[in-house]
Write a protein that holds these residues in place. Structure first.
Motif, PDB file in Angstrom:
ATOM      1  N   MET A  54       8.138   5.126  -2.129  1.00 10.28           N
ATOM      2  CA  MET A  54       7.324   4.005  -1.683  1.00 10.28           C
ATOM      3  C   MET A  54       6.500   3.435  -2.840  1.00 10.28           C
ATOM      4  SD  MET A  54       4.720   3.876   1.557  1.00 10.28           S
ATOM      5  CE  MET A  54       3.522   4.902   0.725  1.00 10.28           C
ATOM      6  N   ARG A  55       6.060   4.322  -3.751  1.00  8.89           N
ATOM      7  CA  ARG A  55       5.315   3.820  -4.912  1.00  8.89           C
ATOM      8  C   ARG A  55       6.206   3.031  -5.866  1.00  8.89           C
ATOM      9  NH1 ARG A  55       2.645   9.033  -4.778  1.00  8.89           N
ATOM     10  NH2 ARG A  55       4.079   9.765  -6.396  1.00  8.89           N
ATOM     11  N   ALA A  56       7.487   3.357  -5.833  1.00  5.35           N
ATOM     12  CA  ALA A  56       8.401   2.638  -6.729  1.00  5.35           C
ATOM     13  C   ALA A  56       8.732   1.249  -6.217  1.00  5.35           C
ATOM     14  CB  ALA A  56       9.693   3.438  -6.917  1.00  5.35           C
ATOM     15  N   ILE A  57       8.443   0.961  -4.944  1.00  6.44           N
ATOM     16  CA  ILE A  57       8.725  -0.361  -4.375  1.00  6.44           C
ATOM     17  C   ILE A  57       7.510  -1.248  -4.609  1.00  6.44           C
ATOM     18  CG2 ILE A  57       9.255  -1.624  -2.273  1.00  6.44           C
ATOM     19  CD1 ILE A  57      10.607   0.887  -1.228  1.00  6.44           C
ATOM     20  N   SER A  58       7.733  -2.369  -5.234  1.00  9.30           N
ATOM     21  CA  SER A  58       6.609  -3.239  -5.613  1.00  9.30           C
ATOM     22  C   SER A  58       6.184  -4.173  -4.484  1.00  9.30           C
ATOM     23  CB  SER A  58       6.980  -4.071  -6.851  1.00  9.30           C
ATOM     24  OG  SER A  58       8.167  -4.838  -6.593  1.00  9.30           O
ATOM     25  N   ASP A  59       7.114  -4.663  -3.711  1.00  9.96           N
ATOM     26  CA  ASP A  59       6.732  -5.627  -2.671  1.00  9.96           C
ATOM     27  C   ASP A  59       6.352  -4.905  -1.377  1.00  9.96           C
ATOM     28  OD1 ASP A  59       9.201  -4.634  -2.136  1.00  9.96           O
ATOM     29  OD2 ASP A  59      10.031  -6.529  -1.396  1.00  9.96           O
ATOM     30  N   ASP A  60       5.785  -5.638  -0.424  1.00 13.07           N
ATOM     31  CA  ASP A  60       5.384  -5.101   0.876  1.00 13.07           C
ATOM     32  C   ASP A  60       6.361  -5.532   1.960  1.00 13.07           C
ATOM     33  OD1 ASP A  60       3.161  -3.918  -0.227  1.00 13.07           O
ATOM     34  OD2 ASP A  60       1.877  -5.656   0.130  1.00 13.07           O
ATOM     35  N   GLY A  61       7.617  -5.360   1.698  1.00 10.80           N
ATOM     36  CA  GLY A  61       8.643  -5.785   2.638  1.00 10.80           C
ATOM     37  C   GLY A  61       8.822  -4.801   3.776  1.00 10.80           C
ATOM     38  N   PRO A  62       9.801  -5.057   4.643  1.00  8.77           N
ATOM     39  CA  PRO A  62      10.049  -4.183   5.804  1.00  8.77           C
ATOM     40  C   PRO A  62      10.442  -2.765   5.411  1.00  8.77           C
ATOM     41  CG  PRO A  62      11.805  -5.816   5.524  1.00  8.77           C
ATOM     42  CD  PRO A  62      10.717  -6.214   4.581  1.00  8.77           C
ATOM     43  N   VAL A  63      11.052  -2.583   4.248  1.00  2.00           N
ATOM     44  CA  VAL A  63      11.445  -1.239   3.828  1.00  2.00           C
ATOM     45  C   VAL A  63      10.206  -0.377   3.588  1.00  2.00           C
ATOM     46  CG1 VAL A  63      12.613   0.120   2.063  1.00  2.00           C
ATOM     47  CG2 VAL A  63      13.617  -2.035   2.854  1.00  2.00           C
ATOM     48  N   LYS A  64       9.223  -0.965   2.890  1.00  2.00           N
ATOM     49  CA  LYS A  64       7.999  -0.216   2.607  1.00  2.00           C
ATOM     50  C   LYS A  64       7.230   0.081   3.897  1.00  2.00           C
ATOM     51  CE  LYS A  64       4.151  -0.118  -0.614  1.00  2.00           C
ATOM     52  NZ  LYS A  64       3.451  -0.827  -1.724  1.00  2.00           N
ATOM     53  N   GLU A  65       7.243  -0.866   4.823  1.00  2.00           N
ATOM     54  CA  GLU A  65       6.572  -0.659   6.105  1.00  2.00           C
ATOM     55  C   GLU A  65       7.238   0.473   6.896  1.00  2.00           C
ATOM     56  OE1 GLU A  65       5.460  -3.136  10.198  1.00  2.00           O
ATOM     57  OE2 GLU A  65       6.447  -4.136   8.514  1.00  2.00           O
ATOM     58  N   ALA A  66       8.579   0.512   6.873  1.00  2.00           N
ATOM     59  CA  ALA A  66       9.292   1.575   7.571  1.00  2.00           C
ATOM     60  C   ALA A  66       9.007   2.937   6.932  1.00  2.00           C
ATOM     61  CB  ALA A  66      10.795   1.290   7.563  1.00  2.00           C
ATOM     62  N   MET A  67       8.888   2.931   5.597  1.00  2.00           N
ATOM     63  CA  MET A  67       8.595   4.191   4.913  1.00  2.00           C
ATOM     64  C   MET A  67       7.178   4.676   5.253  1.00  2.00           C
ATOM     65  SD  MET A  67      10.378   3.364   1.215  1.00  2.00           S
ATOM     66  CE  MET A  67      10.073   4.981   0.543  1.00  2.00           C
ATOM     67  N   GLN A  68       6.238   3.725   5.376  1.00  2.00           N
ATOM     68  CA  GLN A  68       4.876   4.116   5.757  1.00  2.00           C
ATOM     69  C   GLN A  68       4.839   4.726   7.167  1.00  2.00           C
ATOM     70  OE1 GLN A  68       2.758   0.424   5.181  1.00  2.00           O
ATOM     71  NE2 GLN A  68       2.089   0.990   3.099  1.00  2.00           N
ATOM     72  N   LYS A  69       5.591   4.141   8.093  1.00  2.00           N
ATOM     73  CA  LYS A  69       5.662   4.710   9.444  1.00  2.00           C
ATOM     74  C   LYS A  69       6.316   6.088   9.419  1.00  2.00           C
ATOM     75  CE  LYS A  69       5.788   0.301  11.938  1.00  2.00           C
ATOM     76  NZ  LYS A  69       6.569  -0.566  12.855  1.00  2.00           N
ATOM     77  N   SER A  70       7.327   6.245   8.575  1.00  2.00           N
ATOM     78  CA  SER A  70       7.988   7.548   8.458  1.00  2.00           C
ATOM     79  C   SER A  70       7.027   8.598   7.921  1.00  2.00           C
ATOM     80  CB  SER A  70       9.212   7.448   7.552  1.00  2.00           C
ATOM     81  OG  SER A  70      10.163   6.546   8.098  1.00  2.00           O
ATOM     82  N   LEU A  71       6.189   8.201   6.949  1.00  2.00           N
ATOM     83  CA  LEU A  71       5.198   9.127   6.420  1.00  2.00           C
ATOM     84  C   LEU A  71       4.215   9.546   7.519  1.00  2.00           C
ATOM     85  CD1 LEU A  71       4.359   7.674   2.879  1.00  2.00           C
ATOM     86  CD2 LEU A  71       5.465   9.845   3.412  1.00  2.00           C
ATOM     87  N   GLY A  72       3.840   8.600   8.370  1.00  2.00           N
ATOM     88  CA  GLY A  72       2.939   8.931   9.476  1.00  2.00           C
ATOM     89  C   GLY A  72       3.576   9.921  10.446  1.00  2.00           C
ATOM     90  N   ASP A  73       4.859   9.720  10.742  1.00  2.00           N
ATOM     91  CA  ASP A  73       5.543  10.659  11.630  1.00  2.00           C
ATOM     92  C   ASP A  73       5.658  12.038  10.998  1.00  2.00           C
ATOM     93  OD1 ASP A  73       5.849   8.654  13.471  1.00  2.00           O
ATOM     94  OD2 ASP A  73       7.891   8.122  12.825  1.00  2.00           O
ATOM     95  N   ILE A  74       5.933  12.073   9.700  1.00  2.00           N
ATOM     96  CA  ILE A  74       6.038  13.364   9.022  1.00  2.00           C
ATOM     97  C   ILE A  74       4.685  14.071   9.019  1.00  2.00           C
ATOM     98  CG2 ILE A  74       6.451  14.466   6.794  1.00  2.00           C
ATOM     99  CD1 ILE A  74       8.596  12.337   6.268  1.00  2.00           C
ATOM    100  N   ASP A  75       3.609  13.303   8.790  1.00  2.00           N
ATOM    101  CA  ASP A  75       2.268  13.908   8.814  1.00  2.00           C
ATOM    102  C   ASP A  75       1.962  14.514  10.187  1.00  2.00           C
ATOM    103  OD1 ASP A  75       1.784  13.293   6.188  1.00  2.00           O
ATOM    104  OD2 ASP A  75       0.765  11.401   6.617  1.00  2.00           O
ATOM    105  N   GLN A  76       2.392  13.824  11.245  1.00  2.00           N
ATOM    106  CA  GLN A  76       2.155  14.369  12.592  1.00  2.00           C
ATOM    107  C   GLN A  76       2.957  15.647  12.813  1.00  2.00           C
ATOM    108  OE1 GLN A  76       2.649  11.549  15.728  1.00  2.00           O
ATOM    109  NE2 GLN A  76       2.030  12.987  17.331  1.00  2.00           N
ATOM    110  N   LEU A  77       4.197  15.665  12.318  1.00  2.00           N
ATOM    111  CA  LEU A  77       5.013  16.873  12.426  1.00  2.00           C
ATOM    112  C   LEU A  77       4.383  18.032  11.661  1.00  2.00           C
ATOM    113  CD1 LEU A  77       8.646  15.452  12.091  1.00  2.00           C
ATOM    114  CD2 LEU A  77       7.618  16.495  14.116  1.00  2.00           C
TER     115      LEU A  77
END
Length: 460
Positions: free
Chosen positions: A261-284
């Motif tokens: 996610m740090r390697a992605i420069s823009d705030d596109g849908p890919v970065k948003e999906a990765m942020q949601k995935s990080l949230g799910d992993i944190d909950q797990l």
């Protein structure tokens, strides 16, 4: 778990029942003995009276008074009562002072109290009498004192009292002794069961060499505990192993996603999906950490950290931590802290348990509501109370919310693992502190943790 008193034991009650049966048996035996003995003596007296009455009635009436007087003179024990009376009730011979009010026939002897005059004075005696008519029309009344029968009666009564009361006393003493022996065995079982309830699944019920029915039952229960320990160990071992094995790959996956996610420069849908995935992993990861924490507490690995803990310091620290959070959510945070005695506990675990309770109260109370944290002194410990004005928990669900992953329908959309109250319950069981959930006076939920000084109680 309260101790059983001697009077409440089954062995004592059965001893009392056996003593009552013994008393009834002795009374029945004494009654039978009394009836047979007294009946026999009474029949002997009746037969002698009837024989004498028939003999006197058949003799010459003119010589009868002399025979009566001779018979009385020969009566050294003063047991006989004879009398001849005219039709006008005048006494003609004998030692009876007056004609008896009742004149039983030969076929119906009766016992009456009569006044006798033996020449030395009048006496009142219980007399068994019969009566018959003489050839000249006069009345013949013959009697025999029942003093010997009365003596037999007194002897039987004394023997009964001397038998029943010592027998009852011995039975009661035996009941107390047997009850104490039974209580010692029950107390040993109680201590073993209490230890097992605290998480020491390797404890077993005591078994003696005599192998009585109590020992046979203990053997069966111990075999059942062996199987339960094996099954619980398998389930917990599998759950702990899964949680431990999942934590490492989930941590690696989170690290890779974070780097990507740090390697992605823009705030596109890919970065948003990765942020949601990080949230799910944190909950797990939080769920896995909570599961491992509960397993650690339930296995009593933390008892070596027990020491004297000041609950006032824990409550003050919780208030300082959650006061700003509550104000940020628009809640009125009420704190009341009374001086309380030190308790033997793990301070970190108690803080964690109470923090879960306060966090739930703040999380599920709507804006404008109130949340309370109180420390109240009690005779045998202290009560930490957390209450709120939220929606509360229905009474039928209060046992379920202490189970792992159980969440009420309204709270399923709220972030969380469903393990907070399970951890609180595990910590309470470890400390042997009763935990209770009830309705709050303000309409929400009231949770109380009774921190006992002696620590000898079950979790409610």
């Amino acid at each position: 778990m309260h101790k059983i008193r001697i009077l409440e034991t089954a062995s004592f009650r059965r001893t009392i029942g056996a003593a009552a049966i013994l008393a009834v048996a002795l009374l029945s035996m004494a009654g039978f003995l009394y009836r047979e003995t007294v009946g026999y003596l009474t029949r002997q007296i009746d037969d002698a009276l009837i024989a004498d009455a028939r003999s006197f009635a058949n003799s010459d009436p003119a010589s009868l008074p002399a025979r009566i007087q001779k018979a009385l003179a020969d009566d050294r024990r003063r047991e006989k009562a004879f009398g001849i009376f005219a039709i006008d009730r005048t006494r003609l011979a004998g030692n009876m002072a007056a004609l008896p009010p009742i004149l039983p026939g030969l076929d119906n002897p009766q016992t009456l109290t009569l006044s006798l005059n033996d020449g030395e004075g009048s006496t009142s005696e219980h007399v068994r009498i019969v009566s018959t008519s003489l050839k000249n029309g006069n009345l013949l009344v013959l009697g025999h004192a029942t003093e010997s029968v009365d003596e037999i009666r007194e002897i039987i009564v004394r023997a009964l009292l001397l038998a029943v009361f010592p027998a009852l006393a011995i039975s009661l003493i035996g009941g107390v002794v047997m009850s104490q022996a039974m209580l010692r065995r029950v107390e040993a079982v109680r201590r073993a069961c209490s230890s097992i309830m605290q998480g020491h699944f390797d404890r077993r019920l005591p078994v003696h060499k005599r192998q009585d029915e109590f020992d046979k039952l203990s053997v069966i229960v111990n075999a059942m505990l062996d199987e339960i320990e094996r099954l619980v160990g398998d389930v917990k071992g599998a759950g702990d192993a899964i949680a431990h094995d999942l934590r490492t790959p989930l941590t690696r996956l989170r690290s890779r996603l974070e780097r990507s996610m740090r390697a992605i420069s823009d705030d596109g849908p890919v970065k948003e999906a990765m942020q949601k995935s990080l949230g799910d992993i944190d909950q797990l990861l939080a769920t896995i950490a909570a599961l491992m924490r509960i397993a650690e507490v339930e296995q009593s690995r933390r008892r070596e950290n027990f020491s004297k803990v000041d609950l006032g310091e824990i409550v003050t620290a919780l208030a300082e931590f959650y006061q700003p959070i509550a104000e940020e959510r628009g809640l009125d945070f009420v704190v009341a802290c009374q001086p309380a005695a030190l308790v033997d506990a793990d301070g970190d675990l108690l803080f964690e348990a109470l923090a879960n309770l306060v966090d739930n109260a703040v999380k599920f109370t709507p804006a404008g509501g109130r949340v309370g944290l109180e420390l109240v002194a009690a005779p045998t410990g202290s009560i930490v109370r957390v209450w709120d004005t939220g929606s509360g928990i229905p009474a039928e669900e209060r046992g379920n919310v202490l189970r792992r992953f159980y969440r009420l329908d309204p709270s399923r959309q709220t972030p969380g693992t469903g393990l907070g109250l399970s951890l609180v319950s595990a910590i309470a069981r470890l400390h042997q502190f009763p935990l209770s959930l009830r309705d709050s006076d303000s309409g929400g939920l009231n949770v109380e943790l009774f921190c006992q000084v002696d620590g000898d109680a079950e979790v409610a």
